[in-house]
Enzyme design. Structure first.
Site, mmCIF file in Angstrom:
data_model
loop_
_atom_site.group_PDB
_atom_site.id
_atom_site.type_symbol
_atom_site.label_atom_id
_atom_site.label_comp_id
_atom_site.label_asym_id
_atom_site.label_seq_id
_atom_site.Cartn_x
_atom_site.Cartn_y
_atom_site.Cartn_z
ATOM 1 N N ARG A 171 0.806 -1.223 0.000
ATOM 2 C CA ARG A 171 0.000 0.000 0.000
ATOM 3 C C ARG A 171 0.839 1.274 0.000
ATOM 4 O O ARG A 171 0.343 2.345 0.309
ATOM 5 C CB ARG A 171 -0.940 -0.011 1.208
ATOM 6 C CG ARG A 171 -2.006 -1.101 1.121
ATOM 7 C CD ARG A 171 -3.051 -0.946 2.212
ATOM 8 N NE ARG A 171 -4.119 -1.932 2.088
ATOM 9 C CZ ARG A 171 -5.182 -1.799 1.302
ATOM 10 N NH1 ARG A 171 -5.309 -0.718 0.549
ATOM 11 N NH2 ARG A 171 -6.116 -2.734 1.259
ATOM 12 N N ASP A 201 -8.653 3.003 -6.947
ATOM 13 C CA ASP A 201 -8.699 4.413 -7.314
ATOM 14 C C ASP A 201 -7.447 5.156 -6.864
ATOM 15 O O ASP A 201 -6.876 5.952 -7.624
ATOM 16 C CB ASP A 201 -9.965 5.074 -6.754
ATOM 17 C CG ASP A 201 -10.115 4.891 -5.253
ATOM 18 O OD1 ASP A 201 -10.008 3.753 -4.786
ATOM 19 O OD2 ASP A 201 -10.356 5.882 -4.547
ATOM 20 N N ASP A 202 -6.989 4.921 -5.630
ATOM 21 C CA ASP A 202 -5.774 5.593 -5.166
ATOM 22 C C ASP A 202 -4.558 5.136 -5.955
ATOM 23 O O ASP A 202 -3.688 5.944 -6.305
ATOM 24 C CB ASP A 202 -5.558 5.329 -3.675
ATOM 25 C CG ASP A 202 -6.492 6.147 -2.799
ATOM 26 O OD1 ASP A 202 -6.635 7.354 -3.058
ATOM 27 O OD2 ASP A 202 -7.096 5.582 -1.870
ATOM 28 N N ASP A 231 -14.409 -3.575 -3.930
ATOM 29 C CA ASP A 231 -15.438 -2.643 -3.466
ATOM 30 C C ASP A 231 -16.357 -2.180 -4.591
ATOM 31 O O ASP A 231 -17.466 -1.709 -4.331
ATOM 32 C CB ASP A 231 -14.797 -1.407 -2.830
ATOM 33 C CG ASP A 231 -14.139 -1.730 -1.484
ATOM 34 O OD1 ASP A 231 -14.211 -2.891 -1.054
ATOM 35 O OD2 ASP A 231 -13.552 -0.819 -0.887
ATOM 36 N N LYS A 268 -33.981 -18.236 16.188
ATOM 37 C CA LYS A 268 -33.794 -17.374 17.373
ATOM 38 C C LYS A 268 -32.656 -16.363 17.265
ATOM 39 O O LYS A 268 -32.331 -15.704 18.248
ATOM 40 C CB LYS A 268 -33.573 -18.238 18.611
ATOM 41 C CG LYS A 268 -32.337 -19.127 18.553
ATOM 42 C CD LYS A 268 -32.204 -19.951 19.834
ATOM 43 C CE LYS A 268 -30.963 -20.824 19.812
ATOM 44 N NZ LYS A 268 -30.829 -21.628 21.044
ATOM 45 N N MET A 276 -17.540 -5.834 3.258
ATOM 46 C CA MET A 276 -16.515 -4.939 2.739
ATOM 47 C C MET A 276 -17.163 -3.824 1.919
ATOM 48 O O MET A 276 -18.212 -3.988 1.307
ATOM 49 C CB MET A 276 -15.529 -5.699 1.850
ATOM 50 C CG MET A 276 -14.576 -6.614 2.615
ATOM 51 S SD MET A 276 -13.296 -5.733 3.512
ATOM 52 C CE MET A 276 -11.925 -5.907 2.396
ATOM 53 N N ARG A 445 -11.405 -11.700 -0.719
ATOM 54 C CA ARG A 445 -10.352 -11.057 -1.496
ATOM 55 C C ARG A 445 -9.524 -12.003 -2.354
ATOM 56 O O ARG A 445 -8.996 -11.583 -3.376
ATOM 57 C CB ARG A 445 -9.400 -10.308 -0.557
ATOM 58 C CG ARG A 445 -9.911 -8.949 -0.155
ATOM 59 C CD ARG A 445 -8.852 -8.211 0.618
ATOM 60 N NE ARG A 445 -9.188 -6.807 0.741
ATOM 61 C CZ ARG A 445 -8.435 -5.936 1.401
ATOM 62 N NH1 ARG A 445 -7.329 -6.343 1.983
ATOM 63 N NH2 ARG A 445 -8.795 -4.679 1.476
#
Length: 569
Positions: A171, A201-202, A231, A268, A276, A445
């Site tokens: 990341r 997107d990032d 997502d 019950k 996610m 994932r």
């Protein structure tokens, strides 16, 4: 049926050979299903099978604030998107051997390995003798020049497999002058003609920044993105869906179907299932369309109607009370991971907390709370202690609240219990409530990609190879007409700047690809809204079962995509 055992990276037992220089991450044991998937043939869109050429479209703009985006991307802004069509040559670009780098960026999504395989196969088929480098561990691999040369033997065990373990992901972001310089040095050292960034997107924003930087320095290295995120919030007209969404939703829907059967069997429990979806509720909506739960909270609707936490709680409680009148003291409730960030009062609180955390050291004395406005402070103090602590956790590398660590489902169970006790004392509720909490996240994932994701990713990679050979940069690989047979899919590249807007992060305005949210006027939400009242009271549960690779359901496409493309009523 026995699995195919593969010891110490020796894949001979499964009819494969170990990748040279393997880091040991290749699976040591392959099931018979995994083994059969490796050799599963992938069809290509007809346009990619013969001679091709690239045709440019009209000049592009931006998703928002075009003036600001133009200033940030002076070399790339306004460039046209591209379409792959039949032709006598691939392009006017280079025809010599190419050196291409590929990087996986961000969270895992089923199908990523097939994007790499598609890039590799395109070069093997069209530009023989070319080299593909896989950067290890995400963008950090580019900066540190950590790579492996990919070969047919290396890639083979990963075809049609889940995960990102071929080269792993990360990341990290390339954003400081020093980091851009490191990326430049790596590109020059390896003499890269191109780089493919496979991410969300990032990550694709980062890809565009890299493309702009390389072009501003007159470097030959071109950059192409590929749309990845389970997502489902990286999409537009030209990019109908991000890969991994189809697989993840089917995995979650199987699990939801299982707890539905459990709820009906025990009679019950109310199962509160958080799914996610950090910024958008696409997964929750798709899973609702596949399984028909009693209650589904869509974050975008909560935001549009400016609902408070109490409003959301009361809605759930009203349904629980109504079901109790019919003798149903059980049910299934779906909640998007980012729900808490959609509630306007909480959104304001998070915005203020982000500013505080970006500029101040938050100590245990609580003096920082004086910087919250009175309404935000009141809300913060109202929330359970565990939720307060989760809201204060360190932000992720992109400046986002780590909503995966905010246990919204448990908070709602507590709030529903409190309200039901109140109504029981008032005599308006006579049922019994027991809440069970679930978070279905990482389970989706890295599953074996569906036939759709396997084929879609392969086409995305193949298209990325064609775009790079044609000399394109700053585009995201796009494959469309996905409701049609694969042979009729269309292929091209969309200008990354056309997807961008500016957003405030870490206290500063930065360019970002605008997230695609659930559209309340869109066909998927309207379909759901037309059915949810019936699902609330009547048990219309659907248990989809596990993903199928053969048979009538094996090529089924997710409801969201079909509804958006007008292929399903």
């Amino acid at each position: 049926m026995s699995p195919s055992f593969v010891f110490n990276g020796d894949l001979a037992a499964a009819g494969k050979s170990a990748p040279p220089g393997s880091t040991g991450r290749v699976a040591s044991v392959y099931s018979e299903v995994q083994t059969s998937r490796i050799d599963h043939d992938l069809p290509l869109p007809s346009v990619l099978k013969g001679s091709i050429k690239i045709v440019d479209g009209p000049p592009s703009s931006a998703a928002g604030n075009p003036g600001e985006i133009a200033k940030l991307f002076p070399c790339l802004f306004g460039q046209p998107s591209a379409v792959v069509v039949p032709g006598d040559s691939t392009s006017d670009g280079p025809t010599q051997k190419l050196k291409i780098g590929v990087v996986l960026s961000g969270g895992q999504a089923p199908g990523g390995h097939n994007v790499i395989a598609g890039i590799f196969d395109y070069l093997q088929d069209r530009v023989k003798g070319s080299t593909v480098y896989g950067f290890r561990g995400g963008p950090a691999g580019i900066m540190k020049c950590k790579y492996v040369e990919l070969t047919p033997e290396y890639i083979y065990p990963y075809r049609n497999q889940g995960g990102f373990d071929m080269i792993c992901s990360g990341r990290d972001k390339i954003e400081t002058p020093e980091q851009f310089k490191q990326a430049e040095e790596t590109a020059k050292k390896l003499d890269l003609d191109g780089l493919v960034v496979i991410g969300g997107d990032d990550s694709n924003t980062n890809a565009c920044l890299l493309a702009e930087n390389f072009r501003s320095k007159n470097m030959k290295t071109r950059v192409i993105g590929c749309p990845k995120t389970i997502d489902g919030d990286l999409k537009c007209k030209e990019v109908p869906v991000s890969f991994g969404f189809d697989t993840a939703c089917k995995i979650y829907s199987e699990q939801i179907g299982n707890v539905m059967v459990d709820a009906r069997s025990t009679g019950k429990y109310y199962h509160f299932v958080r799914l996610m979806g950090r910024a958008a509720s696409h997964i929750t909506l798709e899973c609702a369309l596949q399984t028909h739960p009693n209650i589904t909270i869509i974050g975008e609707e909560v935001a549009a109607k400016k609902l408070t936490l109490k409003n959301v709680t009361d809605y759930i409680v009203d349904v629980v009370c109504k079901r109790a009148e019919f003798g149903y003291n059980y049910g299934v409730i779906l909640i998007p991971e980012g729900l808490i960030d959609f509630i306007p009062e909480v959104q304001q609180l998070i915005s203020e907390l982000n500013e505080i955390l970006a500029h101040d050291v938050v100590d245990g004395g609580g003096l920082w709370k004086k910087k919250l406005n009175s309404q935000s402070l009141e809300l913060f103090e109202f929330l359970p202690q565990a939720i307060q602590e989760q809201l204060m956790l360190e932000r992720d590398p992109h400046g986002n609240v780590q909503v995966a660590k905010i246990e919204t489902e448990k908070m709602l169970i507590q709030m529903v219990e409190t309200e039901l006790e109140k109504r029981k004392h008032e005599g308006t509720y006579k049922g019994n409530f027991k809440g069970q909490s679930h978070f279905f996240g990482y389970e989706g994932r890295c599953g074996l990609p569906t036939n759709f994701d396997s084929t879609y990713c392969y086409a995305l990679g193949y298209a990325a190879g064609a775009l790079l050979q044609s000399g394109k940069t700053g585009l995201i690989s796009s494959v469309a007409n996905l409701a049609a047979p694969v042979s009729e899919w269309t292929v091209g590249g969309t200008a990354l700047t056309a997807l961008m807007d500016v957003e405030r992060r870490h206290g500063k305005f930065k360019p970002v690809i605008k997230k695609a949210m659930v559209e309340l006027e869109g066909a998927p939400f309207k379909k759901f809204a037309s059915m949810r009242d019936e699902w609330a009271i009547k048990n219309r549960y659907i248990s989809p079962g596990p993903i199928q690779f053969v048979g009538p359901a094996s090529d089924a496409v997710n409801r969201t995509l079909l509804l958006e493309l007008g292929a399903q009523a």
